[in-house]
Design an enzyme around this catalytic site. Structure first.
Site, short mmCIF file in Angstrom:
data_model
loop_
_atom_site.label_atom_id
_atom_site.label_comp_id
_atom_site.label_asym_id
_atom_site.label_seq_id
_atom_site.Cartn_x
_atom_site.Cartn_y
_atom_site.Cartn_z
N SER A 162 45.57 34.13 51.01
CA SER A 162 46.89 33.67 51.42
C SER A 162 47.10 33.66 52.93
CB SER A 162 47.99 34.48 50.72
OG SER A 162 47.89 34.30 49.32
N GLU A 183 35.94 33.97 42.81
CA GLU A 183 36.02 33.07 41.65
C GLU A 183 34.63 32.86 41.05
OE1 GLU A 183 38.09 30.00 43.78
OE2 GLU A 183 39.82 31.35 43.94
N LYS A 235 37.69 24.51 47.57
CA LYS A 235 37.48 24.79 46.15
C LYS A 235 37.31 23.46 45.38
CE LYS A 235 40.00 29.05 46.82
NZ LYS A 235 40.81 30.11 46.27
N ASN A 267 38.31 26.45 52.67
CA ASN A 267 37.64 26.46 51.37
C ASN A 267 38.44 25.55 50.44
OD1 ASN A 267 36.39 27.03 48.96
ND2 ASN A 267 37.07 29.16 48.83
N HIS A 271 32.04 34.19 46.38
CA HIS A 271 33.50 34.11 46.30
C HIS A 271 33.94 34.78 44.99
CE1 HIS A 271 37.53 32.56 45.86
NE2 HIS A 271 37.49 32.34 47.17
N GLY A 291 45.34 33.18 46.56
CA GLY A 291 46.15 32.19 45.84
C GLY A 291 47.44 32.75 45.27
N GLU A 340 37.95 39.37 51.21
CA GLU A 340 39.02 38.69 50.49
C GLU A 340 39.51 39.57 49.34
OE1 GLU A 340 38.75 34.16 51.08
OE2 GLU A 340 37.49 34.67 49.39
P1 PGA Z 1 43.93 31.24 49.40
O1 PGA Z 1 42.38 31.32 49.01
O2 PGA Z 1 44.00 31.03 50.89
O3 PGA Z 1 44.47 30.09 48.63
O4 PGA Z 1 44.53 32.56 49.00
C1 PGA Z 1 41.47 31.97 49.84
C2 PGA Z 1 40.09 31.91 49.23
O5 PGA Z 1 39.97 32.01 48.01
O6 PGA Z 1 39.10 31.76 49.96
#
Ligand code: PGA
Length: 253
Positions: A215, A99, A11, A9, A97, A175, A169
């Site tokens: 992560s 976000e 982003k 992903n 997601h 993140g 998630e």
């Molecule tokens: P990350 O993000 O691996 O940077 O924690 C995962 C995601 O948001 O899909």
């Protein structure tokens, strides 16, 4: 065996040229994927055709969008429809997601419509769910995730539900460098599978891929993916570094 998926992903990261370079580096590795393995790249909209072109000849590599809108077409400036994705042969779309839910206020109901539009257009939704830290702290995570699934997915037929990929998630792990422990991931994945079995049947539950996200790194992917109910990962930060994502693809069961 269920499909095991390493999904990148990106982003809102990388320029077009950086994206091309990253894909080239990963593809140069020529990692041969088994019938039950997939490497999926969820790239920004302007890069979809480029990624699709690079990946199209490669067995079990696919391109994904990061979102689509909850309307078929019309006066929705700046939005992208599932039909548009289909028209450029995109096979996957990440939906819900955290976000998107947080910054763009996407509700479980709107996501239900987006899932339907993807399915109507032959696109596999990668449906994200997961709880905040405060919900986990009071131990309410299972009920919270269950509501997300119930309100967005559980009205679909068994035939349709089998076409969906779920990504668990936990928001507190995205993140932050703070990964869920293997036990926490396995526990939630097993719970998700159990509620699918209860709502549909065991066969359906056993056929659905459930990815872990939050992560996932080169050095913890193997351990996380080794859990019986973890079928790969949805990877943000580590998917932007060729060597790291290569290691994550290689960590698939
Ligand atoms: P990350 O993000 O691996 O940077 O924690 C995962 C995601 O948001 O899909």
């Amino acid at each position: 065996m269920r499909q095991q998926i390493a999904a990148a992903n990106w982003k809102m990261n990388l320029t077009y040229q950086q994206g091309e370079e990253l894909l080239d580096k990963i593809l140069k590795e020529n990692i041969s994927l088994g019938e039950h393995q997939q490497a999926v790249f969820a790239v920004p909209f302007p890069y979809l055709s480029m990624a699709h072109q690079k990946l199209s000849g490669k067995k079990n590599y696919a391109t994904s969008a990061q979102n689509c809108y909850d309307q078929k077409a019309g006066a929705f400036t700046g939005e992208v429809s599932a039909e548009m994705l289909k028209s450029i042969n995109i096979r996957y779309c990440v939906l819900g997601h955290s976000e998107r839910r947080e910054y763009f206020h996407e509700s479980n109901q709107s996501l239900a419509t987006r899932v339907k539009l993807c399915l109507d257009n032959g696109i596999t939704p990668i449906f994200c769910c997961g709880e905040t830290l405060s919900i986990r702290e009071v131990g309410a995570q299972e009920g919270y995730v269950e509501t997300q699934l119930m309100e967005s997915l559980f009205h679909f037929s068994e035939e349709d539900i089998r076409k969906i990929v779920i990504a668990y998630e936990p928001i507190w792990a995205i993140g932050t460098g703070k990964t869920a422990t293997v036990e926490q991931a396995q526990e939630m994945h097993a719970h998700i599978r159990a509620i699918i079995a209860k709502k549909y049947d065991q066969n359906a539950a056993d056929s659905i891929s459930i990815l872990y996200g939050g992560s996932v790194k080169a050095n913890n992917a193997k351990e996380l993916f080794s859990s019986p109910d973890v079928d790969g990962g949805l990877v943000g930060g580590a998917s932007l570094v060729a060597a790291d994502f290569i290691a994550i693809i290689r960590a698939l069961k």
